[in-house]
Write a protein that holds these residues in place. Structure first.
Motif, mmCIF file in Angstrom:
data_model
loop_
_atom_site.group_PDB
_atom_site.id
_atom_site.type_symbol
_atom_site.label_atom_id
_atom_site.label_comp_id
_atom_site.label_asym_id
_atom_site.label_seq_id
_atom_site.Cartn_x
_atom_site.Cartn_y
_atom_site.Cartn_z
ATOM 1 N N GLU A 157 29.165 -59.196 100.704
ATOM 2 C CA GLU A 157 29.713 -60.541 100.903
ATOM 3 C C GLU A 157 29.479 -61.476 99.724
ATOM 4 O O GLU A 157 30.278 -62.401 99.503
ATOM 5 C CB GLU A 157 29.108 -61.157 102.172
ATOM 6 N N VAL A 158 28.396 -61.223 98.964
ATOM 7 C CA VAL A 158 28.054 -62.156 97.883
ATOM 8 C C VAL A 158 28.062 -61.478 96.515
ATOM 9 O O VAL A 158 28.796 -61.893 95.607
ATOM 10 C CB VAL A 158 26.676 -62.799 98.142
ATOM 11 N N LEU A 159 27.272 -60.436 96.356
ATOM 12 C CA LEU A 159 27.143 -59.824 95.034
ATOM 13 C C LEU A 159 28.440 -59.166 94.577
ATOM 14 O O LEU A 159 28.900 -59.394 93.448
ATOM 15 C CB LEU A 159 26.002 -58.807 95.034
ATOM 16 N N ALA A 160 29.039 -58.350 95.447
ATOM 17 C CA ALA A 160 30.269 -57.660 95.059
ATOM 18 C C ALA A 160 31.392 -58.650 94.778
ATOM 19 O O ALA A 160 32.173 -58.473 93.831
ATOM 20 C CB ALA A 160 30.692 -56.670 96.144
ATOM 21 N N ARG A 161 31.481 -59.700 95.567
ATOM 22 C CA ARG A 161 32.524 -60.705 95.336
ATOM 23 C C ARG A 161 32.317 -61.413 94.008
ATOM 24 O O ARG A 161 33.282 -61.693 93.277
ATOM 25 C CB ARG A 161 32.556 -61.706 96.487
ATOM 26 N N SER A 162 31.068 -61.720 93.692
ATOM 27 C CA SER A 162 30.777 -62.367 92.416
ATOM 28 C C SER A 162 31.172 -61.464 91.252
ATOM 29 O O SER A 162 31.784 -61.920 90.272
ATOM 30 C CB SER A 162 29.286 -62.712 92.323
ATOM 31 N N VAL A 163 30.830 -60.180 91.364
ATOM 32 C CA VAL A 163 31.182 -59.226 90.305
ATOM 33 C C VAL A 163 32.693 -59.110 90.168
ATOM 34 O O VAL A 163 33.245 -59.129 89.061
ATOM 35 C CB VAL A 163 30.543 -57.849 90.589
ATOM 36 N N GLN A 164 33.399 -58.999 91.291
ATOM 37 C CA GLN A 164 34.846 -58.840 91.241
ATOM 38 C C GLN A 164 35.554 -60.097 90.736
ATOM 39 O O GLN A 164 36.674 -60.025 90.224
ATOM 40 C CB GLN A 164 35.391 -58.445 92.616
ATOM 41 N N ASN A 165 34.879 -61.227 90.836
ATOM 42 C CA ASN A 165 35.420 -62.465 90.268
ATOM 43 C C ASN A 165 35.165 -62.564 88.772
ATOM 44 O O ASN A 165 35.500 -63.568 88.145
ATOM 45 C CB ASN A 165 34.823 -63.681 90.975
ATOM 46 N N GLY A 166 34.568 -61.513 88.210
ATOM 47 C CA GLY A 166 34.348 -61.461 86.774
ATOM 48 C C GLY A 166 33.013 -61.980 86.315
ATOM 49 O O GLY A 166 32.755 -62.071 85.117
ATOM 50 N N GLN A 167 32.124 -62.314 87.256
ATOM 51 C CA GLN A 167 30.815 -62.820 86.876
ATOM 52 C C GLN A 167 29.870 -61.679 86.515
ATOM 53 O O GLN A 167 29.926 -60.598 87.107
ATOM 54 C CB GLN A 167 30.209 -63.653 88.004
ATOM 55 N N ARG A 168 29.014 -61.954 85.548
ATOM 56 C CA ARG A 168 27.962 -61.008 85.183
ATOM 57 C C ARG A 168 26.720 -61.408 85.967
ATOM 58 O O ARG A 168 26.180 -62.502 85.768
ATOM 59 C CB ARG A 168 27.730 -61.057 83.672
ATOM 60 N N SER A 212 34.994 -51.117 88.117
ATOM 61 C CA SER A 212 36.415 -51.244 87.836
ATOM 62 C C SER A 212 36.978 -52.475 88.531
ATOM 63 O O SER A 212 36.282 -53.153 89.300
ATOM 64 C CB SER A 212 37.164 -50.002 88.328
ATOM 65 N N GLU A 213 38.258 -52.738 88.292
ATOM 66 C CA GLU A 213 38.911 -53.872 88.944
ATOM 67 C C GLU A 213 38.967 -53.704 90.458
ATOM 68 O O GLU A 213 39.066 -54.680 91.191
ATOM 69 C CB GLU A 213 40.320 -54.046 88.389
ATOM 70 N N THR A 214 38.923 -52.456 90.923
ATOM 71 C CA THR A 214 38.977 -52.197 92.369
ATOM 72 C C THR A 214 37.593 -52.164 93.012
ATOM 73 O O THR A 214 37.477 -51.973 94.221
ATOM 74 C CB THR A 214 39.676 -50.860 92.640
ATOM 75 N N GLY A 215 36.543 -52.336 92.207
ATOM 76 C CA GLY A 215 35.192 -52.331 92.754
ATOM 77 C C GLY A 215 34.503 -50.992 92.697
ATOM 78 O O GLY A 215 33.360 -50.867 93.156
ATOM 79 N N ALA A 216 35.153 -49.977 92.146
ATOM 80 C CA ALA A 216 34.525 -48.662 92.021
ATOM 81 C C ALA A 216 33.485 -48.687 90.899
ATOM 82 O O ALA A 216 33.672 -49.352 89.877
ATOM 83 C CB ALA A 216 35.573 -47.600 91.726
ATOM 84 N N VAL A 217 32.396 -47.962 91.101
ATOM 85 C CA VAL A 217 31.358 -47.876 90.080
ATOM 86 C C VAL A 217 31.861 -46.997 88.938
ATOM 87 O O VAL A 217 32.183 -45.831 89.128
ATOM 88 C CB VAL A 217 30.046 -47.305 90.654
ATOM 89 N N LEU A 218 31.923 -47.583 87.733
ATOM 90 C CA LEU A 218 32.361 -46.836 86.556
ATOM 91 C C LEU A 218 31.206 -46.108 85.881
ATOM 92 O O LEU A 218 31.396 -45.064 85.261
ATOM 93 C CB LEU A 218 33.015 -47.785 85.550
ATOM 94 N N GLY A 219 30.017 -46.682 85.975
ATOM 95 C CA GLY A 219 28.880 -46.059 85.322
ATOM 96 C C GLY A 219 27.589 -46.779 85.633
ATOM 97 O O GLY A 219 27.576 -47.909 86.120
ATOM 98 N N LYS A 220 26.490 -46.092 85.379
ATOM 99 C CA LYS A 220 25.155 -46.633 85.633
ATOM 100 C C LYS A 220 24.245 -46.287 84.463
ATOM 101 O O LYS A 220 24.300 -45.171 83.933
ATOM 102 C CB LYS A 220 24.575 -46.040 86.917
ATOM 103 N N THR A 221 23.432 -47.245 84.068
ATOM 104 C CA THR A 221 22.420 -47.031 83.041
ATOM 105 C C THR A 221 21.083 -47.502 83.584
ATOM 106 O O THR A 221 21.002 -48.565 84.197
ATOM 107 C CB THR A 221 22.746 -47.817 81.761
#
Length: 214
Positions: free
Chosen positions: A144-155, A196-205
């Protein structure tokens, strides 16, 4: 907005006095040790070296996470970054185990039972929370909060606790309860996720901050 901007960074707090003495913390509020302060500063410097600049940060309501975040933001030269403290990110409640040395707890109950309480997904310590119960508050907050912030382009930077972060990582990586038992996050370890733009995890470090003083 490029996919590289869609970033979530998870960091466990630096070593606390309870960590130093091998105690169950839960909702307790121990401070950071000198080593924990050094770890937090090093984590902040490392993120700066990697070129990170955040738009918003989150921590739990507990002092060890808030102090770690403040020290990291100083090193990032972002002390004025908007910060939200959320109870959803608090460590799991260890109930009657809170404040006990882990060796004492194993003696009082049994090594096998204490291991299950610590590492399994469903086992509930007396008077406390299972990891599943912790996930029941952390995962909705993530969605509800973190994923939405990320998808809105926030770091987004999150500083929280071993178990609250494990439950979020379990969701992000579709990790099985069996795999979760062997998954740990060290103090001040940095987990970087890109989406990604769809919310899929592209990678992890994963980056572990050195634990020595200095």
């Amino acid at each position: 907005m490029s996919s590289a901007v869609r970033t979530l960074v998870l960091v466990r707090h630096g070593q606390s006095t309870d960590n130093e003495h091998n105690l169950f913390s839960g909702f307790r509020n121990p401070g950071l040790t000198a080593r924990g302060v050094a770890e937090a500063k090093r984590a902040g410097r490392k993120l700066k070296e990697l070129g990170f600049h955040f738009d918003i940060a989150f921590s739990s309501k507990l002092d060890r996470a808030q102090h770690t975040l403040a020290l990291m933001l100083e090193q990032l030269e972002q002390a004025d970054l908007p910060v939200r403290s959320e109870s959803a990110l608090n460590e799991r409640d260890y109930g009657e185990l809170s404040g006990l040395n882990k060796a004492e707890a194993r003696s009082q109950w049994s090594p096998e039972r204490v291991h299950l309480w610590r590492k399994s997904y469903d086992a509930v310590p007396p008077g406390g929370e299972s990891l599943a119960m912790t996930a029941a508050r952390t995962v909705p907050f993530y969605k509800e909060v973190l994923a939405r912030s990320v998808q809105n382009g926030q770091r987004v930077l999150v500083v929280a606790h071993g178990n609250s972060l494990r439950s979020i990582v379990m969701h992000l990586e579709a990790m099985s309860p069996e795999a979760l038992m062997d998954f740990n996050i060290t103090t001040s370890e940095i987990l970087i996720y890109r989406f990604s733009e769809t919310g899929a995890v592209l990678g992890k470090t994963s980056v572990v901050a050195p634990s020595t003083l200095g």
